[in-house]
Design a protein around this motif. Sequence first.
Motif, PDB file in Angstrom:
ATOM      1  N   GLY A 145     -11.381   4.336  -9.397  1.00  0.00           N
ATOM      2  CA  GLY A 145      -9.954   3.991  -9.423  1.00  0.00           C
ATOM      3  C   GLY A 145      -9.549   3.346 -10.742  1.00  0.00           C
ATOM      4  N   LYS A 146      -8.259   2.925 -10.798  1.00  0.00           N
ATOM      5  CA  LYS A 146      -7.743   2.281 -12.013  1.00  0.00           C
ATOM      6  C   LYS A 146      -7.082   0.963 -11.627  1.00  0.00           C
ATOM      7  CE  LYS A 146      -5.333   5.851 -12.928  1.00  0.00           C
ATOM      8  NZ  LYS A 146      -4.390   6.850 -13.256  1.00  0.00           N
ATOM      9  N   GLU A 171      -4.914   9.850  -3.645  1.00  0.00           N
ATOM     10  CA  GLU A 171      -5.325   8.454  -3.816  1.00  0.00           C
ATOM     11  C   GLU A 171      -4.357   7.496  -3.138  1.00  0.00           C
ATOM     12  OE1 GLU A 171      -5.482   8.012  -8.087  1.00  0.00           O
ATOM     13  OE2 GLU A 171      -3.353   7.501  -8.183  1.00  0.00           O
ATOM     14  N   THR A 205      -5.725   1.615  -7.846  1.00  0.00           N
ATOM     15  CA  THR A 205      -5.796   2.829  -7.025  1.00  0.00           C
ATOM     16  C   THR A 205      -7.236   3.030  -6.546  1.00  0.00           C
ATOM     17  OG1 THR A 205      -6.285   4.188  -8.960  1.00  0.00           O
ATOM     18  CG2 THR A 205      -3.976   4.012  -8.331  1.00  0.00           C
ATOM     19  N   GLN A 230      -2.524   3.714  -3.523  1.00  0.00           N
ATOM     20  CA  GLN A 230      -2.220   2.693  -4.533  1.00  0.00           C
ATOM     21  C   GLN A 230      -1.930   1.364  -3.830  1.00  0.00           C
ATOM     22  OE1 GLN A 230       0.351   3.816  -7.900  1.00  0.00           O
ATOM     23  NE2 GLN A 230       1.323   1.826  -7.656  1.00  0.00           N
ATOM     24  N   TYR A 282      -1.870  -4.000  -9.737  1.00  0.00           N
ATOM     25  CA  TYR A 282      -1.915  -2.711  -9.051  1.00  0.00           C
ATOM     26  C   TYR A 282      -3.319  -2.137  -9.192  1.00  0.00           C
ATOM     27  CZ  TYR A 282       3.172  -2.821  -9.833  1.00  0.00           C
ATOM     28  OH  TYR A 282       4.490  -3.178  -9.872  1.00  0.00           O
ATOM     29  N   THR A 292       0.852  -1.196   0.000  1.00  0.00           N
ATOM     30  CA  THR A 292       0.000   0.000   0.000  1.00  0.00           C
ATOM     31  C   THR A 292       0.885   1.241   0.000  1.00  0.00           C
ATOM     32  OG1 THR A 292      -0.055   0.185   2.384  1.00  0.00           O
ATOM     33  CG2 THR A 292      -1.771  -1.159   1.414  1.00  0.00           C
ATOM     34  N   THR A 293       0.529   2.212  -0.812  1.00  0.00           N
ATOM     35  CA  THR A 293       1.253   3.488  -0.847  1.00  0.00           C
ATOM     36  C   THR A 293       0.216   4.601  -0.903  1.00  0.00           C
ATOM     37  OG1 THR A 293       2.688   2.359  -2.427  1.00  0.00           O
ATOM     38  CG2 THR A 293       3.190   4.666  -2.003  1.00  0.00           C
ATOM     39  N   CYS A 294       0.445   5.679  -0.164  1.00  0.00           N
ATOM     40  CA  CYS A 294      -0.493   6.804  -0.230  1.00  0.00           C
ATOM     41  C   CYS A 294       0.115   7.887  -1.117  1.00  0.00           C
ATOM     42  CB  CYS A 294      -0.772   7.339   1.173  1.00  0.00           C
ATOM     43  SG  CYS A 294      -1.822   6.209   2.058  1.00  0.00           S
TER      44      CYS A 294
END
Lengths: 124, 426
Positions: free
Chosen positions: B404-405, B350, B421, B352, B419, B344-346
């Motif tokens: 999201g994508k 958004e 988002t 990701q 991945y 997880t990354t912020c």
Amino acid sequence: MKKVLLIVDDEEIVYKALSVQFEKNEVEILTVQNGEDGLKVALEHHPDLILLDIIMPKMDGITVLNKLRADNWGKSAKVIVLSNISDTDKVKEVKEQGNYEYLIKADWNVIDVAQKIRNILGLE
Amino acid sequence: MRKNPAKNKYYNNVALRTAVIYIIVSALWILFSDRLLLTNPKNAIYISTLKGWIYTLVVGFFLYLSIAREFNRRNKSELRYRRLFETAKDGILLINFDTGMITDVNPFLIDLLGYSKVDFLEKHLWEVGAFKDVADSKENFAILQEKKYIRFEDLPLETQSGKKIQVEFVANAYTVSDEMVIQCNIRDISRAKEIDRIKSDFISVASHQLRTPLTGIKWFSQLLINQKIGKLSKKQIDFIAQIYNSNERMIRLVNDLLDVSHIESGQKFNIEKKPGDIIALINNVIKDQKLNTPNKKIIITLDNKCPKALNFDFDDNKIYQVFSNLISNSVKYSGQQAKIIIGTTCLGSEAQFFVKDFGLGIPNNQQDRVFQKFFRADNISTISTDGTGLGLYIVKGIIEAHGGKVWFDSKQNEGTTFYFTLPLKS
């Protein structure tokens, strides 16, 4: 004091599976198999929680819920809608009535449903 | 009056062509006529009169040819468009852009709405009974005048007999003969809507009828496994667990097919965003996944670069389904021992996420089909028959319904990373 649970469902499985989950002295289970009787029993006995199916003979669950909400006691009665219908329009219609839980039967384990009932009834 | 550049160009071409012909003929005449005709100076008057007549006739002939050709072309074109207008299987209305008055209506629309041509002509749209809401129609006409385009996917209209119909309504403004006109195309979609409703009712009833017996199997087999009714041997418990697990697969399949039918019908999902902690949700998925696959050795680690609790609005059931589908795919692609990393990354507005495995990977020549429904890669089909090929199609539907994508990287025999988002603000 013994809590009263009303199961309104034309399928026996809900009653049969849930009745073995509760001790006789903690919950009294009333059961009816159509919406019309369900509404009558609910307004007569004022159960602590109503488990309500959607597709039923005589009167469907949404109509029961609408009529219940029109009643003085019924407007704040605790209801769990337990159905296998996940059609978005129907779910939306039910949710507009507020104060409810909508559970899809097939997605829930009977033990988790029983636990949810315990939590709502305030049983340990 | 507004000028139409395309039309001016068209006329300029005709004029230019005529002028060029005129100049060429004149030049040829001036240069060569005397030398050809004036052999005897006595004939000067006769020759110059003859010259004048011949010149006039030649120029007139060319002018006639040129103009006749243009008229012929315009007539043919008008006839062609008139025929299209008259035989179109969509309703067409033509409206004067400045006055808003209807100037023409095709037979299909007359039939569809049941009004006569006179009921339409030289009237505003909102004066025709079918367009009941006058204020709304006037407002939309003003928008159309400003934007030169308006579209309603599902507009309710009423025919003269009082029948309610649903139409797709598209209006465009364009210029004809220096005059702006509005063309409205009206397509009757009542039948398509009715079919959609029948299909949706069928799916709803069919899923209810399928789920009801599955619920019975699920609940009673669970009660038996938990020995609520009486003691069972280990073998009996094992067999009932097989019934329970097979039934769970069937329930997942019914749910997947329902999700697909929702995506197909354009309803997307009934996404219900509620505030929740997605990191807690991921931990729950990891725990459940390990419980659901007791026969495999699975190591799932969470690489969380966001805060310990990441709260925002999302549909917890659907996002659970996304992680669950991605992780169970990773498990399937990893054989008996699965190592999976969830990240997880912020990133500002958004978050990701990724789900990475070190399994079979997706063959290069099949990667563009990964999000198609019912797609299963060749290499996975050989080691696992469990799976419908709907999981990633549904993942994409859920993520896109959240705004999201979703995408992936994959190398055969090295592994795959999916991945996606999610917006942190609704």
